[in-house]
Scaffold this motif. Structure first.
Motif, PDB file in Angstrom:
ATOM      1  N   GLU A  16       0.826  -1.212   0.000  1.00 25.69           N
ATOM      2  CA  GLU A  16       0.000   0.000   0.000  1.00 25.69           C
ATOM      3  C   GLU A  16       0.862   1.264   0.000  1.00 25.69           C
ATOM      4  OE1 GLU A  16      -2.535  -0.339   3.356  1.00 25.69           O
ATOM      5  OE2 GLU A  16      -3.720  -1.985   2.499  1.00 25.69           O
ATOM      6  N   GLU A  17       1.977   1.217   0.741  1.00 19.15           N
ATOM      7  CA  GLU A  17       2.865   2.385   0.808  1.00 19.15           C
ATOM      8  C   GLU A  17       3.483   2.678  -0.563  1.00 19.15           C
ATOM      9  OE1 GLU A  17       4.884   5.626   2.163  1.00 19.15           O
ATOM     10  OE2 GLU A  17       3.267   4.503   3.144  1.00 19.15           O
ATOM     11  N   ILE A  18       3.881   1.630  -1.292  1.00 16.63           N
ATOM     12  CA  ILE A  18       4.462   1.857  -2.632  1.00 16.63           C
ATOM     13  C   ILE A  18       3.404   2.381  -3.582  1.00 16.63           C
ATOM     14  CG2 ILE A  18       5.429   0.670  -4.636  1.00 16.63           C
ATOM     15  CD1 ILE A  18       7.062  -1.021  -2.750  1.00 16.63           C
ATOM     16  N   ARG A  41      12.768   5.105 -10.257  1.00 15.16           N
ATOM     17  CA  ARG A  41      12.703   5.040  -8.789  1.00 15.16           C
ATOM     18  C   ARG A  41      11.957   3.813  -8.313  1.00 15.16           C
ATOM     19  NH1 ARG A  41       9.401   9.429  -5.099  1.00 15.16           N
ATOM     20  NH2 ARG A  41       9.614   8.325  -3.119  1.00 15.16           N
ATOM     21  N   PHE A  42      10.978   3.351  -9.117  1.00  9.45           N
ATOM     22  CA  PHE A  42      10.149   2.217  -8.670  1.00  9.45           C
ATOM     23  C   PHE A  42      10.400   0.932  -9.456  1.00  9.45           C
ATOM     24  CE2 PHE A  42       7.720   5.996  -7.451  1.00  9.45           C
ATOM     25  CZ  PHE A  42       7.496   5.748  -6.114  1.00  9.45           C
ATOM     26  N   LEU A  43      10.739   1.035 -10.756  1.00 11.19           N
ATOM     27  CA  LEU A  43      10.748  -0.149 -11.601  1.00 11.19           C
ATOM     28  C   LEU A  43      12.141  -0.596 -12.037  1.00 11.19           C
ATOM     29  CD1 LEU A  43       7.683   0.735 -13.848  1.00 11.19           C
ATOM     30  CD2 LEU A  43       7.776  -0.983 -12.037  1.00 11.19           C
ATOM     31  N   ILE A  49      10.228  -1.429  -5.935  1.00 11.28           N
ATOM     32  CA  ILE A  49       9.509  -2.701  -6.109  1.00 11.28           C
ATOM     33  C   ILE A  49      10.491  -3.864  -6.148  1.00 11.28           C
ATOM     34  CG2 ILE A  49       8.054  -4.023  -7.693  1.00 11.28           C
ATOM     35  CD1 ILE A  49       6.624  -1.434  -8.410  1.00 11.28           C
ATOM     36  N   SER A  50      11.630  -3.682  -6.810  1.00  7.37           N
ATOM     37  CA  SER A  50      12.642  -4.745  -6.835  1.00  7.37           C
ATOM     38  C   SER A  50      13.172  -5.020  -5.433  1.00  7.37           C
ATOM     39  CB  SER A  50      13.799  -4.344  -7.757  1.00  7.37           C
ATOM     40  OG  SER A  50      13.365  -4.251  -9.091  1.00  7.37           O
ATOM     41  N   ARG A  75       3.666  -4.505  -9.579  1.00  4.64           N
ATOM     42  CA  ARG A  75       4.540  -4.095 -10.682  1.00  4.64           C
ATOM     43  C   ARG A  75       3.724  -3.778 -11.939  1.00  4.64           C
ATOM     44  NH1 ARG A  75       9.683  -4.288 -12.606  1.00  4.64           N
ATOM     45  NH2 ARG A  75      10.525  -5.085 -10.647  1.00  4.64           N
ATOM     46  N   GLU A  76       2.707  -4.631 -12.229  1.00  4.11           N
ATOM     47  CA  GLU A  76       1.891  -4.424 -13.425  1.00  4.11           C
ATOM     48  C   GLU A  76       1.092  -3.125 -13.320  1.00  4.11           C
ATOM     49  OE1 GLU A  76      -0.421  -7.942 -13.752  1.00  4.11           O
ATOM     50  OE2 GLU A  76       1.284  -9.206 -14.360  1.00  4.11           O
ATOM     51  N   ARG A  77       0.528  -2.835 -12.111  1.00  5.05           N
ATOM     52  CA  ARG A  77      -0.221  -1.588 -11.917  1.00  5.05           C
ATOM     53  C   ARG A  77       0.682  -0.376 -12.133  1.00  5.05           C
ATOM     54  NH1 ARG A  77      -2.082  -4.125  -7.334  1.00  5.05           N
ATOM     55  NH2 ARG A  77      -0.848  -2.770  -5.960  1.00  5.05           N
ATOM     56  N   THR A  78       1.873  -0.483 -11.571  1.00  8.32           N
ATOM     57  CA  THR A  78       2.815   0.641 -11.662  1.00  8.32           C
ATOM     58  C   THR A  78       3.249   0.871 -13.108  1.00  8.32           C
ATOM     59  OG1 THR A  78       3.603   0.113  -9.434  1.00  8.32           O
ATOM     60  CG2 THR A  78       4.972   1.575 -10.779  1.00  8.32           C
ATOM     61  N   GLU A  79       3.579  -0.204 -13.834  1.00 12.56           N
ATOM     62  CA  GLU A  79       3.989  -0.068 -15.235  1.00 12.56           C
ATOM     63  C   GLU A  79       2.868   0.524 -16.072  1.00 12.56           C
ATOM     64  OE1 GLU A  79       5.104  -4.025 -16.222  1.00 12.56           O
ATOM     65  OE2 GLU A  79       7.202  -3.792 -15.587  1.00 12.56           O
ATOM     66  N   ALA A  80       1.635   0.047 -15.838  1.00 10.38           N
ATOM     67  CA  ALA A  80       0.485   0.556 -16.586  1.00 10.38           C
ATOM     68  C   ALA A  80       0.263   2.042 -16.303  1.00 10.38           C
ATOM     69  CB  ALA A  80      -0.761  -0.254 -16.246  1.00 10.38           C
ATOM     70  N   ARG A  81       0.470   2.434 -15.029  1.00 10.82           N
ATOM     71  CA  ARG A  81       0.270   3.837 -14.642  1.00 10.82           C
ATOM     72  C   ARG A  81       1.268   4.747 -15.363  1.00 10.82           C
ATOM     73  NH1 ARG A  81      -1.730   7.902 -13.979  1.00 10.82           N
ATOM     74  NH2 ARG A  81      -2.319   9.053 -12.091  1.00 10.82           N
ATOM     75  N   PHE A  82       2.514   4.317 -15.360  1.00 12.42           N
ATOM     76  CA  PHE A  82       3.534   5.136 -16.005  1.00 12.42           C
ATOM     77  C   PHE A  82       3.383   5.140 -17.530  1.00 12.42           C
ATOM     78  CE2 PHE A  82       6.145   4.527 -12.034  1.00 12.42           C
ATOM     79  CZ  PHE A  82       6.173   5.856 -11.690  1.00 12.42           C
ATOM     80  N   LYS A  83       2.968   4.007 -18.099  1.00 10.48           N
ATOM     81  CA  LYS A  83       2.792   3.940 -19.545  1.00 10.48           C
ATOM     82  C   LYS A  83       1.666   4.855 -20.009  1.00 10.48           C
ATOM     83  CE  LYS A  83       2.291   0.704 -23.357  1.00 10.48           C
ATOM     84  NZ  LYS A  83       2.164  -0.718 -23.772  1.00 10.48           N
ATOM     85  N   ALA A  84       0.577   4.860 -19.272  1.00 13.69           N
ATOM     86  CA  ALA A  84      -0.550   5.735 -19.623  1.00 13.69           C
ATOM     87  C   ALA A  84      -0.137   7.206 -19.550  1.00 13.69           C
ATOM     88  CB  ALA A  84      -1.730   5.459 -18.701  1.00 13.69           C
TER      89      ALA A  84
END
Length: 349
Positions: A16-18, A41-43, A49-50, A75-84
């Motif tokens: 939740e914190e990430i 910073r995250f991916l 995340i790593s 990881r998938e949520r974060t990647e999708a967020r940044f891609k959008a």
């Protein structure tokens, strides 16, 4: 059973914190550059995340399948967020770029300023036009010559005092920067049978530098070899050159001189085209201006090139800068080398 029911509260809080940090980072992103920094910073391999996934070894074995699914989903949520967000930013930046580069095709164009030929170029063009009209062909020899063509074949062996007349830039014992375009005479006569009628323009180099001399300057050499060529032919050709270059009333005169590759040798003067021969500042009160050196090709030079006794010839050479200075009233040779466009724009071809 829900995956979260078998996962510890601490792990859920970490996830939740990430998620919260990702959302906060996204709010501050305003360019693709800052987006990449946030994504790393995250991916990245050293990202949050790593780092979180490396803790899998500390999780009880029975929880690892559920925790792994939650980590992968994070990881998938974060990647999708940044891609959008990346798509939005790219479109925005492209639109700004198109706005900045937009051209109003209805606006009047900006005229490009006209360039101008350098005085040397104008003189060379005039000379080539004049002499090609008399049947001359243009030959351009190499600027890096060997000692044989620059001196020895022109009747100037190693111990000849005439070598002292020219301060030479040597590259090696045999190679040098040519001191005269006369070296082209030998190359032509070695490879072409008479009749020969060539004009050889190009740069030459001598260790000399003052208001009227430059270590690099331009010359134009002329050579005619055929049966029955005399000094009268040279005089007639120079008369035609002087009239076309300096004016229809200009006359020429020949004065005895010395060059190792011609015999007899002459200095060629033209009547002052500024005062008509009356005497002025340009001709220093004499009514005459020296313009070039010439003479009948030395018999030794012709023989060295395999040209028989039935042929004779004449040669002449002039400094392009000197002709330009006389023709256009330039009082300092260095103006021809400074590259100042304000100077060049004063001359129109």
């Amino acid at each position: 059973m829900d995956e979260k029911e078998v996962v510890s509260q601490d792990t859920l809080k970490d996830i939740e914190e990430i998620d919260k940090q990702v959302e906060e980072s996204v709010q501050g992103v305003d360019s693709t550059r800052s987006l990449n920094e946030a994504r790393n910073r995250f991916l990245s391999k050293a990202g949050a995340i790593s780092a979180l996934m490396k803790n899998m070894r500390n999780i009880p074995p029975e929880q690892r399948p559920s925790v792994g699914k939650l980590f992968n989903a994070l990881r998938e949520r974060t990647e999708a967020r940044f891609k959008a967000l990346e798509e939005i930013l790219k479109n925005s930046e492209l639109q700004k770029k198109l706005e900045a580069e937009k051209l109003d095709v209805t606006m009047p164009g900006i005229s490009a300023p006209w360039g101008a030929y350098h005085p040397n170029t104008l003189v060379v063009n005039d000379l080539v036009s004049i002499f090609s009209g008399m049947g001359f062909e243009v030959f351009e020899g190499p600027e890096i010559e060997n000692d044989y063509y620059n001196f020895t074949a022109l009747n100037t062996p190693a111990d000849h005092p005439a070598r002292d007349m020219q301060d030479t830039f040597y590259i090696s014992d045999e190679l040098l920067l040519r001191t005269q375009t006369s070296a082209g005479q030998i190359r032509v006569m070695e490879n072409k049978k008479p009749p020969i009628k060539i004009l050889s323009p190009g740069k030459v180099y001598r260790s000399d530098d003052d208001a009227t001399h430059s270590p690099m300057f331009s010359q134009m050499e002329g050579l005619v070899v055929d049966r029955g060529i005399t000094l009268c032919d040279l005089k007639g050709m120079l008369d035609e050159f002087a009239r076309k270059m300096f004016g229809p009333e200009v006359k020429t005169r020949l004065r005895p001189s010395y060059f190792p590759f011609t015999e007899p040798s002459v200095e060629v003067d033209v009547s002052c085209f500024a005062c008509g021969g009356k005497g002025c500042r340009l001709c220093k009160g004499t009514g005459w201006i020296e313009v070039l050196g010439a003479g009948m090709v030395n018999r030794h030079v012709l023989e060295g090139c395999g040209i028989g006794d039935e042929y004779t010839g004449f040669a002449f050479g002039m400094g392009i800068e000197r002709i330009a200075m006389l023709k256009y009233g330039i009082n300092n040779m260095k103006l021809l080398f400074e590259g100042d466009t304000r100077f060049s724009k004063q001359f129109k071809g």
